[in-house]
Enzyme design. Structure first.
Site, mmCIF file in Angstrom:
data_model
loop_
_atom_site.group_PDB
_atom_site.id
_atom_site.type_symbol
_atom_site.label_atom_id
_atom_site.label_comp_id
_atom_site.label_asym_id
_atom_site.label_seq_id
_atom_site.Cartn_x
_atom_site.Cartn_y
_atom_site.Cartn_z
ATOM 1 N N LYS A 41 16.290 28.149 -19.992
ATOM 2 C CA LYS A 41 16.717 29.029 -18.899
ATOM 3 C C LYS A 41 17.970 29.789 -19.346
ATOM 4 C CE LYS A 41 14.967 26.120 -15.143
ATOM 5 N NZ LYS A 41 15.254 25.397 -13.894
ATOM 6 N N ARG A 92 9.444 18.497 -4.151
ATOM 7 C CA ARG A 92 9.389 19.335 -2.949
ATOM 8 C C ARG A 92 7.964 19.626 -2.528
ATOM 9 N NH1 ARG A 92 12.312 23.859 -5.817
ATOM 10 N NH2 ARG A 92 11.131 22.739 -7.400
ATOM 11 N N SER A 130 16.640 27.434 -6.963
ATOM 12 C CA SER A 130 17.829 28.207 -7.340
ATOM 13 C C SER A 130 17.484 29.650 -7.696
ATOM 14 C CB SER A 130 18.533 27.537 -8.521
ATOM 15 O OG SER A 130 18.918 26.239 -8.180
HETATM 16 N N1 COA Z 1 16.220 21.714 -3.653
HETATM 17 C C1 COA Z 1 16.192 22.965 -4.106
HETATM 18 N N2 COA Z 1 15.772 23.301 -5.328
HETATM 19 C C2 COA Z 1 15.382 22.309 -6.128
HETATM 20 C C3 COA Z 1 15.382 20.975 -5.726
HETATM 21 C C4 COA Z 1 15.833 20.699 -4.426
HETATM 22 N N3 COA Z 1 15.864 19.464 -3.946
HETATM 23 N N4 COA Z 1 14.929 20.221 -6.737
HETATM 24 C C5 COA Z 1 14.648 21.057 -7.737
HETATM 25 N N5 COA Z 1 14.910 22.315 -7.364
HETATM 26 C C6 COA Z 1 14.672 23.537 -8.134
HETATM 27 C C7 COA Z 1 15.824 23.928 -8.976
HETATM 28 O O1 COA Z 1 16.685 24.770 -8.256
HETATM 29 C C8 COA Z 1 15.155 24.656 -10.103
HETATM 30 O O2 COA Z 1 14.893 25.963 -9.704
HETATM 31 P P1 COA Z 1 14.892 27.171 -10.722
HETATM 32 O O3 COA Z 1 13.830 26.852 -11.753
HETATM 33 O O4 COA Z 1 14.549 28.292 -9.854
HETATM 34 O O5 COA Z 1 16.264 27.262 -11.326
HETATM 35 C C9 COA Z 1 13.819 23.930 -10.238
HETATM 36 O O6 COA Z 1 13.599 23.311 -9.018
HETATM 37 C C10 COA Z 1 13.784 22.817 -11.235
HETATM 38 O O7 COA Z 1 15.067 22.587 -11.657
HETATM 39 P P2 COA Z 1 15.891 21.280 -11.818
HETATM 40 O O8 COA Z 1 15.564 20.222 -10.860
HETATM 41 O O9 COA Z 1 17.324 21.700 -11.913
HETATM 42 O O10 COA Z 1 15.378 20.783 -13.149
HETATM 43 P P3 COA Z 1 15.265 21.563 -14.417
HETATM 44 O O11 COA Z 1 13.809 21.710 -14.607
HETATM 45 O O12 COA Z 1 16.076 22.796 -14.481
HETATM 46 O O13 COA Z 1 15.952 20.509 -15.371
HETATM 47 C C11 COA Z 1 16.075 18.749 -16.933
HETATM 48 C C12 COA Z 1 15.210 19.698 -16.143
HETATM 49 C C13 COA Z 1 17.417 19.328 -17.299
HETATM 50 C C14 COA Z 1 16.296 17.498 -16.119
HETATM 51 C C15 COA Z 1 15.245 18.436 -18.199
HETATM 52 O O14 COA Z 1 14.936 19.636 -18.842
HETATM 53 C C16 COA Z 1 15.977 17.541 -19.158
HETATM 54 O O15 COA Z 1 16.042 16.351 -18.963
HETATM 55 N N6 COA Z 1 16.545 18.123 -20.224
HETATM 56 C C17 COA Z 1 17.266 17.383 -21.228
HETATM 57 C C18 COA Z 1 16.479 17.272 -22.531
HETATM 58 C C19 COA Z 1 15.500 16.160 -22.465
HETATM 59 O O16 COA Z 1 15.832 14.997 -22.301
HETATM 60 N N7 COA Z 1 14.223 16.515 -22.626
HETATM 61 C C20 COA Z 1 13.132 15.596 -22.578
HETATM 62 C C21 COA Z 1 12.506 15.602 -21.223
HETATM 63 S S1 COA Z 1 11.078 14.600 -21.214
#
Ligand code: COA
Length: 163
Positions: A41, A92, A130
């Site tokens: 991202k 969600r 987000s």
């Molecule tokens: N309310 C509102 N929005 C929510 C939400 C909630 N309760 N829960 C999730 N979301 C939204 C987020 O805003 C985000 O929206 P966007 O894509 O429009 O920005 C989306 O859902 C998912 O985001 P988020 O929950 O922040 O997770 P992510 O997918 O951005 O993060 C990580 C994923 C960082 C946890 C994952 O990539 C990770 O663990 N990375 C580290 C590297 C690693 O270990 N990799 C191996 C994984 S197996």
């Protein structure tokens, strides 16, 4: 002492994320909000800005057992380093499931001792993310109800609103 990580990009943190955080705080002794850089991202806010916004909310709401940190690298390694027994993720809608399922199973493959705990936010947040908040801000929409006041204030410094 049961510690959980609540990982995400949080760009920016929304009321839906906070709903999940509050539920997790009721279940664990300590919750570490873990702000990922996420190379797939291009965040609007830097990692430090996202951490600062979340810290402000933790202080304002006096979440005594919550902390926030930035992290890079593999999530389960970070969890082990912090003696966390669980990873919190919000579910969600069904559309979240496939990605979450894959991530939970891969994290379990890498660290079988760490559980992924899925929590559901209040129904009013099921259509929130987000990106939608960022889009509404950019296009002068009304998004005040979806994010905390301090985050709204920060968003309006980037996207002045005429509403
Ligand atoms: N309310 C509102 N929005 C929510 C939400 C909630 N309760 N829960 C999730 N979301 C939204 C987020 O805003 C985000 O929206 P966007 O894509 O429009 O920005 C989306 O859902 C998912 O985001 P988020 O929950 O922040 O997770 P992510 O997918 O951005 O993060 C990580 C994923 C960082 C946890 C994952 O990539 C990770 O663990 N990375 C580290 C590297 C690693 O270990 N990799 C191996 C994984 S197996």
């Amino acid at each position: 002492m049961k510690t959980a990580l609540y990982p995400g990009t949080f760009d920016p943190i929304t009321n839906g994320h906070l709903d999940i955080l509050e539920r997790a705080l009721g279940l664990f002794d300590k919750v570490i909000v873990t702000v990922a850089n996420n190379s797939s991202k291009s965040p609007l806010f830097s990692g430090d800005e996202r951490v600062a916004l979340i810290q402000e909310i933790i202080d304002e709401r006096q979440y005594a057992n919550a902390t926030v940190v930035r992290f890079d690298g593999l999530l389960v390694n970070f969890a082990r380093k912090n003696s966390a027994c669980a990873l919190i993720r919000g579910l969600r809608a069904i559309s979240d499931f496939e990605f979450e399922f894959q991530m939970a199973l891969m994290n379990r493959n890498q660290a079988p001792e760490i559980a992924t705990v899925f929590l559901m936010p209040h129904e009013r947040y099921t259509y929130l993310n987000s990106s939608i908040v960022r889009e509404l801000a950019r296009l002068n929409g009304d998004y005040k109800e979806f994010i905390p006041a301090s985050v709204y204030k920060k968003m309006t410094t980037l996207f002045p609103t005429t509403l």
